[in-house]
Motif scaffolding. Structure first.
Motif, PDB file in Angstrom:
ATOM      1  N   GLN A   1      -8.993   4.787   6.045  1.00 26.86           N
ATOM      2  CA  GLN A   1      -7.626   4.508   5.624  1.00 26.86           C
ATOM      3  C   GLN A   1      -7.222   3.140   6.144  1.00 26.86           C
ATOM      4  O   GLN A   1      -7.594   2.737   7.228  1.00 26.86           O
ATOM      5  CB  GLN A   1      -6.679   5.604   6.147  1.00 26.86           C
ATOM      6  N   PRO A   2      -6.479   2.433   5.360  1.00 28.89           N
ATOM      7  CA  PRO A   2      -6.325   1.006   5.598  1.00 28.89           C
ATOM      8  C   PRO A   2      -5.220   0.657   6.569  1.00 28.89           C
ATOM      9  O   PRO A   2      -4.159   0.229   6.161  1.00 28.89           O
ATOM     10  CB  PRO A   2      -5.991   0.479   4.222  1.00 28.89           C
ATOM     11  N   GLU A   3      -5.477   0.846   7.833  1.00 28.09           N
ATOM     12  CA  GLU A   3      -4.644   0.142   8.792  1.00 28.09           C
ATOM     13  C   GLU A   3      -5.132  -1.296   8.836  1.00 28.09           C
ATOM     14  O   GLU A   3      -4.510  -2.162   9.429  1.00 28.09           O
ATOM     15  CB  GLU A   3      -4.709   0.793  10.170  1.00 28.09           C
TER      16      GLU A   3
ATOM     17  N   GLY B   1      -1.378 -10.925  -8.392  1.00 33.11           N
ATOM     18  CA  GLY B   1      -1.927 -11.756  -7.322  1.00 33.11           C
ATOM     19  C   GLY B   1      -1.723 -11.153  -5.945  1.00 33.11           C
ATOM     20  O   GLY B   1      -2.107 -11.750  -4.947  1.00 33.11           O
TER      21      GLY B   1
ATOM     22  N   VAL C   1      -5.079  -3.781   6.940  1.00 26.53           N
ATOM     23  CA  VAL C   1      -4.508  -4.858   6.156  1.00 26.53           C
ATOM     24  C   VAL C   1      -4.580  -6.150   6.938  1.00 26.53           C
ATOM     25  O   VAL C   1      -4.499  -7.214   6.380  1.00 26.53           O
ATOM     26  CB  VAL C   1      -3.050  -4.561   5.761  1.00 26.53           C
TER      27      VAL C   1
ATOM     28  N   ILE D   1      -6.709  -9.167   5.875  1.00 25.91           N
ATOM     29  CA  ILE D   1      -6.369 -10.150   4.847  1.00 25.91           C
ATOM     30  C   ILE D   1      -6.377 -11.547   5.442  1.00 25.91           C
ATOM     31  O   ILE D   1      -5.923 -11.767   6.563  1.00 25.91           O
ATOM     32  CB  ILE D   1      -4.990  -9.823   4.240  1.00 25.91           C
TER      33      ILE D   1
ATOM     34  N   VAL E   1      -3.170 -13.656  -3.547  1.00 31.51           N
ATOM     35  CA  VAL E   1      -3.544 -13.485  -2.146  1.00 31.51           C
ATOM     36  C   VAL E   1      -5.077 -13.445  -2.090  1.00 31.51           C
ATOM     37  O   VAL E   1      -5.718 -12.786  -2.903  1.00 31.51           O
ATOM     38  CB  VAL E   1      -2.939 -12.177  -1.595  1.00 31.51           C
TER      39      VAL E   1
ATOM     40  N   GLY F   1      -7.866  -1.060   0.802  1.00 33.15           N
ATOM     41  CA  GLY F   1      -6.816  -0.453   0.007  1.00 33.15           C
ATOM     42  C   GLY F   1      -6.645  -1.058  -1.362  1.00 33.15           C
ATOM     43  O   GLY F   1      -5.588  -0.963  -1.948  1.00 33.15           O
ATOM     44  N   LEU F   2      -7.675  -1.689  -1.865  1.00 29.29           N
ATOM     45  CA  LEU F   2      -7.499  -2.362  -3.145  1.00 29.29           C
ATOM     46  C   LEU F   2      -8.009  -1.515  -4.289  1.00 29.29           C
ATOM     47  O   LEU F   2      -7.662  -1.736  -5.426  1.00 29.29           O
ATOM     48  CB  LEU F   2      -8.258  -3.687  -3.135  1.00 29.29           C
TER      49      LEU F   2
ATOM     50  N   ALA G   1      -8.035   1.940  -4.655  1.00 25.24           N
ATOM     51  CA  ALA G   1      -7.620   3.318  -4.876  1.00 25.24           C
ATOM     52  C   ALA G   1      -6.917   3.536  -6.204  1.00 25.24           C
ATOM     53  O   ALA G   1      -6.935   4.625  -6.734  1.00 25.24           O
ATOM     54  CB  ALA G   1      -6.708   3.764  -3.743  1.00 25.24           C
ATOM     55  N   SER G   2      -6.308   2.480  -6.728  1.00 20.34           N
ATOM     56  CA  SER G   2      -5.573   2.687  -7.961  1.00 20.34           C
ATOM     57  C   SER G   2      -6.490   2.596  -9.176  1.00 20.34           C
ATOM     58  O   SER G   2      -6.136   3.010 -10.246  1.00 20.34           O
ATOM     59  CB  SER G   2      -4.456   1.658  -8.082  1.00 20.34           C
TER      60      SER G   2
ATOM     61  N   ARG H   1       0.850  -1.190   0.000  1.00 22.03           N
ATOM     62  CA  ARG H   1       0.000   0.000   0.000  1.00 22.03           C
ATOM     63  C   ARG H   1       0.889   1.245   0.000  1.00 22.03           C
ATOM     64  O   ARG H   1       1.656   1.496   0.920  1.00 22.03           O
ATOM     65  CB  ARG H   1      -0.905  -0.015   1.220  1.00 22.03           C
TER      66      ARG H   1
ATOM     67  N   ASN I   1      -2.171  -0.839  -4.218  1.00 20.08           N
ATOM     68  CA  ASN I   1      -2.786   0.358  -4.789  1.00 20.08           C
ATOM     69  C   ASN I   1      -1.778   1.082  -5.679  1.00 20.08           C
ATOM     70  O   ASN I   1      -1.806   2.301  -5.781  1.00 20.08           O
ATOM     71  CB  ASN I   1      -3.310   1.292  -3.687  1.00 20.08           C
ATOM     72  N   LEU I   2      -0.891   0.310  -6.307  1.00 20.25           N
ATOM     73  CA  LEU I   2       0.055   0.943  -7.216  1.00 20.25           C
ATOM     74  C   LEU I   2      -0.733   1.631  -8.323  1.00 20.25           C
ATOM     75  O   LEU I   2      -1.783   1.146  -8.718  1.00 20.25           O
ATOM     76  CB  LEU I   2       1.001  -0.105  -7.814  1.00 20.25           C
TER      77      LEU I   2
END
Lengths: 516, 390
Positions: B25-27, A327, B29, B32, B48, B239-240, B242-243, A292, A331-332
């Motif tokens: 905001q992604p604290e 995989g 993680v 997962i 993952v 957080g997946l 945002a991009s 992230r 958030n690149l």
């Protein structure tokens, strides 16, 4: 005088400046000159403990960075893998254990095996880390050329093939030169010189005819008995063989040469050289769970010892294979993930065989490569351990995608059987000598699933690198041989790491100046 | 195992609570689900949380039911999947399936089935087909796979919604070509192979997959908009998303120039931001507190709300152009005999929406309410925004 004051380096520089000797092309990526951090700490996450990751950890910790290397697999080194007795080969669905005898000479370099003299970054590290090197024989005219479709499927000595091919070619060109057509192009002197060149290059007689050459090896005699030349090979058979397509010129490639180098005792001694000298944490068995990007850093979540932990880093250096990145949640920026999506997954297989005796030495082969256009493509004879009891030779190094796909679907035992069947068409007693073997399908190896990176075109690679050689968000660097124009070579990996570190160094210098 | 439902509720509460709620905001993680040690091999390729990876041709497994996973693993092991010479990807899977013991297979299936469909990032849409035509073509598929592609265990038909479109295309093509569904032992595959005859060409395949994609967008088996939004919020929160580009389609009201959208479509993977209700400040601070003069009229109060909202959005890198949904609460006024002053509100609204500088229109609802937090307060406005791609 110059030498007395400045030593040999000054003499060299002066000679280059005066045009007395040509300059050696410098590496396009200079070794990074990191500004030491002093008390202002920076935390760095290095994802992957292959060569680029180790180089990064080694350099950054010396400049005062707080480095953590996070490696998914249980071992360090990435594709720099040397196997010896008892080592595990972690192939998806085909785990193997190396059964070579326990002996210092019986090892197999599954990944990088040869070091060219101009890979100066790698050689710099071998020198400074105290990794002893020895020569590796890459081209050996005593080795065989084999093609089932030529010479009745019998192997011929490379020296014979090359000498006769050159003889026939130069004889043909001589006939053309003797025709008047060349007058327009050449002066009389030039035409004469050209004929001389052809005689020397092809070992022609005074009448510009090829009648065999000592270069092909004698048919008999040559020491105390009068030598007799071999009857030249049939030129049609020479043309039929595929050897001339690229294998004949292999040793002339940019990253090839007749002599190359290898680390004494196995190329993983380069990995050991790094780990001996790295104090930073290297976590193995720690697959990355997410990446992230923050405005002022990168958070890396990884799974280690049963827990997901997060490393809040200022900078991240990532050599995870690009084809595995989709995989891993991240958030690149889209621009970066799109560029990575163009990187294809290459296929490559090597097979190592332990032989109960060094039969090739009895065939006058010491090192070098036999080429065949059967599945195995190449057979390498070990340069080390000459005249020892046994030897581990390379029984296959396969470039062809379709062959790699087909052989990857076989069990390791079936692959070794293919290697034996191919090998015994060149060395009749091959099967009898094989004691055991290992097969490494790099496109099936756990945590790798590919080697080397494939691109649709040079233009696609260039445009991808315009993005990927820049840090995402100024914080996250992709690196490794995959981010170089030299994939599959350690020098590519190291150069990529230095390029990334140099960029970070510029940013850190700016940060330090701003806060000074 | 985390409980996704509980996480959703928690996020919804956070999103609609009093604090201005930018996407958390992604604290988190820690949310997962890591693969247990024996199954680390699975996630190298399948990703993952088993979200799939096209670069290595590994399909998404998250959300697939155990009965389907178990049957396919059996197929790989028994040799009716991953053996056809045209099925390179299946052949890549086969050694992994065969190297495991029966018990390990059962454990792997149970692990994979435990990963919820919405665990990782939703699959990217990579197919552009004619979804309308695909909808017609899907009619016979629905008999077994369900109206919303939810699957049907009694018919051994796997869920389709939520699967990666590239994988669906590959498999449909494999069925059509006899690469899948023709091996003895693959009885369900044989039925499917017979069924794909309705898809007569490649266009039909992409169209039907485009339609299945549209089912995935609204979450298989659940048309509740809140759940979709919640899933998108969850995605953003871990957080997946945002991009991903903010993929927003604004459907205008047909034949109308009223400055709101009939509907706004937000593609999964877009980060949504839920902004709390914003209320006005004083128009004339010198007047008596909470008096009509202190507040100003509906128009003035709306202008004040938009002014405050604009500041709050700017601080988060957002603007009125990113608003996809607006809810407006108005209190009735004596001048309108107790009805809301809709015109007053609209006058202010038109200064910010549907202008040349800011043409983006949100979907909007306006309510008259009995009262708001303070006496005399006439306007409160809530917005949901789609964060633009970086």
């Amino acid at each position: 005088m110059v030498g007395a004051v400045g030593g040999s380096a000054a003499v060299y520089q002066m000679s280059v400046a005066l045009g007395l000797i040509p300059a050696v092309a410098a590496a396009d990526t200079p070794r990074v000159d990191l500004r030491p951090l002093g008390r202002s700490g920076r935390r760095v996450a290095v994802l992957g403990a292959g060569i680029s990751g180790l180089v990064t950890a080694y350099e950054l910790e010396r400049a005062g960075y707080d480095v953590t290397v996070i490696e998914a697999s249980p071992r360090v080194g990435g594709r720099n893998l040397t196997v010896r007795r008892g080592d595990r080969i972690d192939e998806m669905g085909n785990p193997q254990t190396c059964e070579f005898d326990d002996s210092p000479n019986l090892y197999f370099n599954c990944g990088p095996a040869r070091i060219p003299a101009h890979h100066e970054h790698l050689l710099h590290y071998c020198r400074t880390l105290g990794v002893p090197l020895e020569m590796f024989i890459n081209v050996n005219y005593h080795a065989w050329v084999h093609d089932p479709d030529a010479f009745d499927g019998k192997p011929v000595r490379m020296r014979e093939y090359i000498a006769d091919a050159r003889g026939f070619m130069t004889e043909l060109i001589s006939k053309a030169v003797n025709k008047a057509d060349f007058d327009a192009v050449f002066s009389d002197h030039d035409a004469e010189r050209l004929l001389g060149f052809l005689r020397a290059y092809g070992d022609l007689d005074a009448d510009q005819l090829y009648k065999g050459s000592r270069r092909a090896g004698y048919a008999s005699g040559g020491m105390t008995q009068p030598p007799t030349l071999k009857t030249p090979l049939d030129f049609n058979e020479i043309l039929k063989s595929s050897f001339w397509q690229f294998r004949m010129h292999w040793g002339e490639g940019e990253d090839q040469a007749a002599p190359l180098m290898q680390a004494v005792g196995g190329n993983d001694n380069i990995v050991r050289g790094f780990t001996r000298n790295i104090k930073s944490r290297i976590l193995t068995g720690a697959p990355v769970q997410s990446i992230r990007l923050r405005e002022d850093g990168v958070d890396v979540a990884y799974h280690h010892r049963g827990r997901v932990q997060v490393l809040n880093a200022d900078y991240c250096f990532n050599c995870i294979p690009m084809h595995l990145m989709p995989g891993i949640p991240s958030n690149l920026p889209r621009e970066h993930t799109d560029a990575m999506a163009h990187a294809g997954r290459g296929k490559l297989m090597k097979i190592g065989l332990q032989m109960n005796e060094r039969f090739w030495e009895k065939e006058h082969i010491y090192g070098g490569i036999t080429w065949t256009n059967q599945d195995v493509e190449q057979i390498w004879y070990p340069t080390h351990g000459i005249h020892g009891d046994k030897g581990v030779m390379l029984g296959a190094y396969i470039f062809n995608d379709q062959t790699n796909e087909r052989l990857a679907r076989l069990t390791p035992a079936q692959r070794i059987e293919v290697a034996i069947q191919n090998g015994e068409r060149i060395h009749p007693d091959y099967r009898r000598h094989v004691e055991n073997g290992v097969t490494i399908a790099w496109h099936r190896m756990n945590y790798m699933m590919g080697c080397t990176t494939q691109w649709e075109s040079e233009a696609v690679r260039e445009s991808a690198f315009r993005v990927l050689q820049q840090p995402a968000g100024g914080r996250h660097y992709m690196m490794g041989d995959q981010i170089s124009y030299h994939p599959g070579w350690q020098e590519g990996a190291i150069s990529s790491a230095h390029l990334a570190m140099a960029d970070m160094d510029r940013r850190v210098r700016a940060e330090l100046t701003a806060h000074a | 195992m985390r409980k996704p439902a509980a996480t959703l509720i928690a996020l919804l509460v956070a999103a609609t609570g009093t604090a201005p709620a930018i996407a958390a905001q992604p604290e988190n993680v820690r949310d997962i689900v890591p693969a247990p040690e024996p199954f680390r091999y699975c996630v190298v390729c399948h990703g993952v949380e088993l979200m799939g990876n096209r670069a290595v041709d590994a399909p998404r497994l998250a959300g697939l039911p155990d009965w389907y996973l178990a049957r396919q693993m059996a197929g790989f092991r028994q040799g009716w999947r991953g053996v056809h010479s045209g099925d390179l990807n299946g052949m890549e899977m086969r050694p992994q399936a065969t190297v495991l013991s029966e018990r390990q297979v059962a454990e792997a299936v149970s692990y994979a089935a435990s990963v919820p469909a919405d665990a990782g990032a939703p699959p990217a849409v990579t197919v552009s087909g004619d979804a309308a035509r695909g909808r017609q073509l899907y009619a016979p598929c629905a008999v077994c796979h369900g109206e919303r592609g939810e699957g049907n265990q009694s018919l051994q038909s796997p869920p389709l919604a939520g699967q990666s479109d590239w994988y669906l295309i590959t498999q449909l093509q494999n069925f059509r070509a006899g690469i899948r569904g023709s091996a003895p032992g693959d009885t369900q595959g044989a039925l499917m192979r017979a069924s794909v005859t309705t898809l007569t060409d490649h266009a039909a395949v992409t169209d039907v997959v485009a339609y299945i994609n549209s089912l995935s967008q609204t979450d298989a088996g659940d048309t509740d908009m809140h759940k979709t939004l919640a899933a998108a919020t969850l995605t953003a929160a871990i957080g997946l998303g945002a991009s991903a580009a903010a993929d927003v389609i604004r459907h205008p009201i047909p034949g109308s120039d009223f400055p709101i959208a009939q509907a706004v479509e937000v593609t999964a993977g877009t980060t949504l931001v839920f902004h709390s209700g914003t209320t006005p400040g004083a128009a004339n601070p010198d007047a008596e507190r909470f008096s009509p003069e202190w507040w100003g009229d509906t128009e003035a109060q709306t202008m004040s709300v938009f002014g405050r909202l604009e500041q709050s959005l700017a601080a988060k890198g957002l603007g009125f152009g990113d608003v996809v949904k607006m809810q407006v609460y108005l209190v009735g006024v004596p001048e309108k005999n107790g009805a809301m002053d809709f015109d007053g509100f609209m006058t202010a609204y038109r200064r910010y929406f549907g202008t040349e500088e800011q043409p983006n229109l949100p979907a909007r609802s306006t309510f008259q309410v009995a009262g708001l937090a303070a006496p005399g307060m006439l306007v409160e406005i809530e917005v949901v925004l789609a964060r633009p791609a970086e």
